[in-house]
Design an enzyme around this catalytic site. Structure first.
Site, PDB file in Angstrom:
ATOM      1  N   ASN A   1     -13.238  -9.443 -13.565  1.00 32.68           N
ATOM      2  CA  ASN A   1     -12.088  -8.853 -14.410  1.00 32.68           C
ATOM      3  C   ASN A   1     -10.878  -9.320 -13.553  1.00 32.68           C
ATOM      4  O   ASN A   1     -10.764  -8.628 -12.484  1.00 32.68           O
ATOM      5  CB  ASN A   1     -12.489  -7.435 -14.525  1.00 32.68           C
ATOM      6  CG  ASN A   1     -11.254  -6.908 -15.489  1.00 32.68           C
ATOM      7  OD1 ASN A   1     -10.204  -7.479 -15.644  1.00 32.68           O
ATOM      8  ND2 ASN A   1     -11.494  -5.673 -15.806  1.00 32.68           N
TER       9      ASN A   1
ATOM     10  N   HIS B   1     -10.403  -9.975 -23.712  1.00 31.19           N
ATOM     11  CA  HIS B   1     -10.192  -9.964 -22.192  1.00 31.19           C
ATOM     12  C   HIS B   1     -11.658  -9.857 -21.412  1.00 31.19           C
ATOM     13  O   HIS B   1     -12.547  -9.314 -22.047  1.00 31.19           O
ATOM     14  CB  HIS B   1      -9.876  -8.268 -22.097  1.00 31.19           C
ATOM     15  CG  HIS B   1      -9.490  -7.734 -20.709  1.00 31.19           C
ATOM     16  ND1 HIS B   1      -9.188  -8.436 -19.599  1.00 31.19           N
ATOM     17  CD2 HIS B   1      -9.968  -6.591 -20.255  1.00 31.19           C
ATOM     18  CE1 HIS B   1      -9.493  -7.713 -18.621  1.00 31.19           C
ATOM     19  NE2 HIS B   1      -9.810  -6.680 -18.780  1.00 31.19           N
TER      20      HIS B   1
ATOM     21  N   CYS C   1      -4.649  -4.495 -18.004  1.00 28.62           N
ATOM     22  CA  CYS C   1      -5.497  -5.549 -18.565  1.00 28.62           C
ATOM     23  C   CYS C   1      -4.967  -6.121 -19.716  1.00 28.62           C
ATOM     24  O   CYS C   1      -5.358  -7.236 -20.242  1.00 28.62           O
ATOM     25  CB  CYS C   1      -6.992  -5.219 -18.694  1.00 28.62           C
ATOM     26  SG  CYS C   1      -7.707  -4.755 -16.743  1.00 28.62           S
TER      27      CYS C   1
HETATM   28  N1  COA Z   1     -24.412  -1.107  -7.772  1.00 26.72           N
HETATM   29  C1  COA Z   1     -25.618  -0.516  -7.834  1.00 26.72           C
HETATM   30  N2  COA Z   1     -25.753   0.639  -8.425  1.00 26.72           N
HETATM   31  C2  COA Z   1     -24.533   1.017  -8.980  1.00 26.72           C
HETATM   32  C3  COA Z   1     -23.242   0.388  -8.637  1.00 26.72           C
HETATM   33  C4  COA Z   1     -23.300  -0.804  -8.151  1.00 26.72           C
HETATM   34  N3  COA Z   1     -22.219  -1.614  -7.954  1.00 26.72           N
HETATM   35  N4  COA Z   1     -22.264   1.150  -9.387  1.00 26.72           N
HETATM   36  C5  COA Z   1     -22.877   2.479  -9.940  1.00 26.72           C
HETATM   37  N5  COA Z   1     -24.108   2.261  -9.667  1.00 26.72           N
HETATM   38  C6  COA Z   1     -25.117   3.477  -9.843  1.00 26.72           C
HETATM   39  C7  COA Z   1     -24.653   4.920  -9.997  1.00 26.72           C
HETATM   40  O1  COA Z   1     -24.372   5.389  -8.938  1.00 26.72           O
HETATM   41  C8  COA Z   1     -25.587   5.318 -10.969  1.00 26.72           C
HETATM   42  O2  COA Z   1     -26.840   5.702 -10.214  1.00 26.72           O
HETATM   43  P1  COA Z   1     -27.295   7.422 -10.576  1.00 26.72           P
HETATM   44  O3  COA Z   1     -27.981   7.001 -11.804  1.00 26.72           O
HETATM   45  O4  COA Z   1     -28.424   7.265  -9.296  1.00 26.72           O
HETATM   46  O5  COA Z   1     -26.254   8.228 -10.504  1.00 26.72           O
HETATM   47  C9  COA Z   1     -26.081   4.085 -12.124  1.00 26.72           C
HETATM   48  O6  COA Z   1     -26.071   2.694 -10.845  1.00 26.72           O
HETATM   49  C10 COA Z   1     -25.782   4.235 -13.112  1.00 26.72           C
HETATM   50  O7  COA Z   1     -24.315   4.252 -13.176  1.00 26.72           O
HETATM   51  P2  COA Z   1     -23.389   4.326 -14.383  1.00 26.72           P
HETATM   52  O8  COA Z   1     -22.070   4.377 -14.189  1.00 26.72           O
HETATM   53  O9  COA Z   1     -24.135   5.244 -15.460  1.00 26.72           O
HETATM   54  O10 COA Z   1     -23.675   2.801 -15.010  1.00 26.72           O
HETATM   55  P3  COA Z   1     -23.159   2.148 -16.230  1.00 26.72           P
HETATM   56  O11 COA Z   1     -24.278   1.622 -17.108  1.00 26.72           O
HETATM   57  O12 COA Z   1     -22.288   3.204 -17.018  1.00 26.72           O
HETATM   58  O13 COA Z   1     -22.232   0.821 -15.827  1.00 26.72           O
HETATM   59  C11 COA Z   1     -19.975   0.267 -15.397  1.00 26.72           C
HETATM   60  C12 COA Z   1     -21.182   1.237 -14.871  1.00 26.72           C
HETATM   61  C13 COA Z   1     -18.798   0.354 -14.653  1.00 26.72           C
HETATM   62  C14 COA Z   1     -20.613  -1.267 -15.322  1.00 26.72           C
HETATM   63  C15 COA Z   1     -19.804   0.759 -17.071  1.00 26.72           C
HETATM   64  O14 COA Z   1     -19.462   1.962 -17.146  1.00 26.72           O
HETATM   65  C16 COA Z   1     -18.541  -0.292 -17.435  1.00 26.72           C
HETATM   66  O15 COA Z   1     -18.679  -1.392 -17.217  1.00 26.72           O
HETATM   67  N6  COA Z   1     -17.528   0.411 -17.557  1.00 26.72           N
HETATM   68  C17 COA Z   1     -16.167  -0.211 -17.999  1.00 26.72           C
HETATM   69  C18 COA Z   1     -15.504  -0.774 -16.754  1.00 26.72           C
HETATM   70  C19 COA Z   1     -14.258  -1.797 -17.203  1.00 26.72           C
HETATM   71  O16 COA Z   1     -14.662  -2.956 -17.742  1.00 26.72           O
HETATM   72  N7  COA Z   1     -13.353  -1.516 -16.911  1.00 26.72           N
HETATM   73  C20 COA Z   1     -12.184  -2.317 -16.965  1.00 26.72           C
HETATM   74  C21 COA Z   1     -11.605  -2.300 -18.366  1.00 26.72           C
HETATM   75  S1  COA Z   1     -10.190  -3.077 -18.495  1.00 26.72           S
END
Ligand code: COA
Length: 322
Positions: free
Chosen positions: A279, A249, A113
């Site tokens: 993304n 980004h 990215c």
């Molecule tokens: N739809 C519904 N529920 C989902 C899900 C989806 N697509 N993906 C995960 N969940 C659930 C999880 O299983 C978890 O459930 P649980 O509490 O029963 O275990 C809950 O949602 C929370 O998951 P969590 O991973 O703690 O969510 P979060 O608030 O950290 O958000 C991301 C997850 C991935 C959106 C976040 O961590 C993020 O944005 N990370 C950076 C990702 C990124 O930008 N990557 C590229 C960088 S270049």
């Protein structure tokens, strides 16, 4: 003093749009969850047989046209991609053959990215030292090809697209600085584990998928995206109030908002396109830049801060006078 100045921008998104609602028909997710956690409303998906170089060609031709040039005027191609058409030759070479500016150097950069900022930095050095006069810099991806559509923690976040800029050697100010960083100790936080030299099986079977530790990526992204902005401002003796636009980004609106908060920057000065295409990895910054140039937000003479974070981990900035 010679600067590399952006004289044209272009971008391209594949025709097929997949909304969150459509995604939720085959993945256990919802429009509300995706919007709340990422700000994404839809993503574009390359058609069957449509490749990264196809997307790059559309974006490049638009950027070259906006610059008022012909493809043969380009004397360097640097292309950032994580999803190349072939193992080799580089996607930049495949693109060059289509554009027809044969003979000039063409090569790919792989920094996921952060790829566009890395590519811009490399092209900037070529232009400033006189090795190139007009460089085409592209970020292009078909990232949906490396998604596991059964992994809801990753597949909802990414999309396909391409963006490009033409740089020209100029006495007028252009790119003022670039700062690039990497920390390979974090490679397993965001990666596609299989590859060529480990044996090709997973790739051939279509199991070469993105794996991500979302919360670690989130934390590091916010920290590093804030740091690179401060680093670039300090290196140029500028205050953040002097910035006209932050073009980050486009991974996740929460990362972008947290970065802006850390920098005490109003969201009015941040270009946001993540809702429309998710993304798109290396394509995201030039896609956002092109959107803001074409809708008139970004004006000649303004000060722009481009910043990226991605797998590797890699991160970096480009500060430029547009
Ligand atoms: N739809 C519904 N529920 C989902 C899900 C989806 N697509 N993906 C995960 N969940 C659930 C999880 O299983 C978890 O459930 P649980 O509490 O029963 O275990 C809950 O949602 C929370 O998951 P969590 O991973 O703690 O969510 P979060 O608030 O950290 O958000 C991301 C997850 C991935 C959106 C976040 O961590 C993020 O944005 N990370 C950076 C990702 C990124 O930008 N990557 C590229 C960088 S270049």
């Amino acid at each position: 003093m010679t600067y590399a100045r952006i004289i044209g921008t272009g971008s391209y998104l594949p025709e097929k749009v997949m909304t969150n609602e459509e995604l939720a028909t085959f993945v256990d997710t919802s429009d509300a969850w995706i919007r709340e956690r990422s700000g994404i409303g839809q993503r574009h998906i390359a058609a069957e047989g449509e490749t990264t170089v196809d997307l790059a060609e559309h974006a490049s031709r638009r950027a070259i046209e906006a610059a008022g040039l012909q493809p043969e005027d380009i004397d360097l191609i640097v292309m950032a991609t994580t999803t190349p058409d072939q193992v080799f030759p580089s996607s930049a070479c495949l693109l060059q053959a289509r554009l027809g500016n044969v003979g000039s150097p063409a090569f790919d950069i792989q920094a996921v990215c952060s790829g566009f900022v890395y590519a811009l930095s490399v092209a900037d050095q070529f232009v400033r030292n006189g090795s190139a006069k007009r460089a085409l810099v592209i970020g292009a991806e078909t990232f949906t090809r490396i998604l596991n559509w059964e992994d809801r923690t990753t597949c909802v976040l990414f999309g396909d697209g391409a963006g490009a800029v033409v740089l020209e050697a100029s006495e007028e100010q252009g790119i003022l600085s670039t700062h690039l960083h990497a920390d390979g100790r974090y490679s397993e936080c965001l990666h596609v584990p299989p590859g060529v030299s480990q044996g090709y099986q997973a790739v051939l079977e279509g199991r070469a998928w993105v794996e991500m530790k979302g919360s670690e990526v989130f934390r590091m992204a916010v920290a590093k995206m804030g740091e690179v902005v401060e680093e670039a401002l300090e290196a140029n003796g500028l205050n953040r109030e002097e910035l006209d636009w932050l073009i980050p980004h486009q991974a996740n609106i929460r990362i972008i908002k947290a970065t802006a908060r850390k920098l005490h920057m109003s969201m009015d000065k941040v270009v946001l396109t993540v809702e429309h295409h998710g993304n798109t990895s290396a394509a995201s910054i030039p896609l956002a830049l092109d959107a803001a140039v074409r809708d008139g937000r970004v004006q000649r003479g303004q000060l722009l801060m481009l910043e990226a974070f991605g797998g590797g981990f890699t991160w970096g900035s480009a500060l430029l006078r547009y």
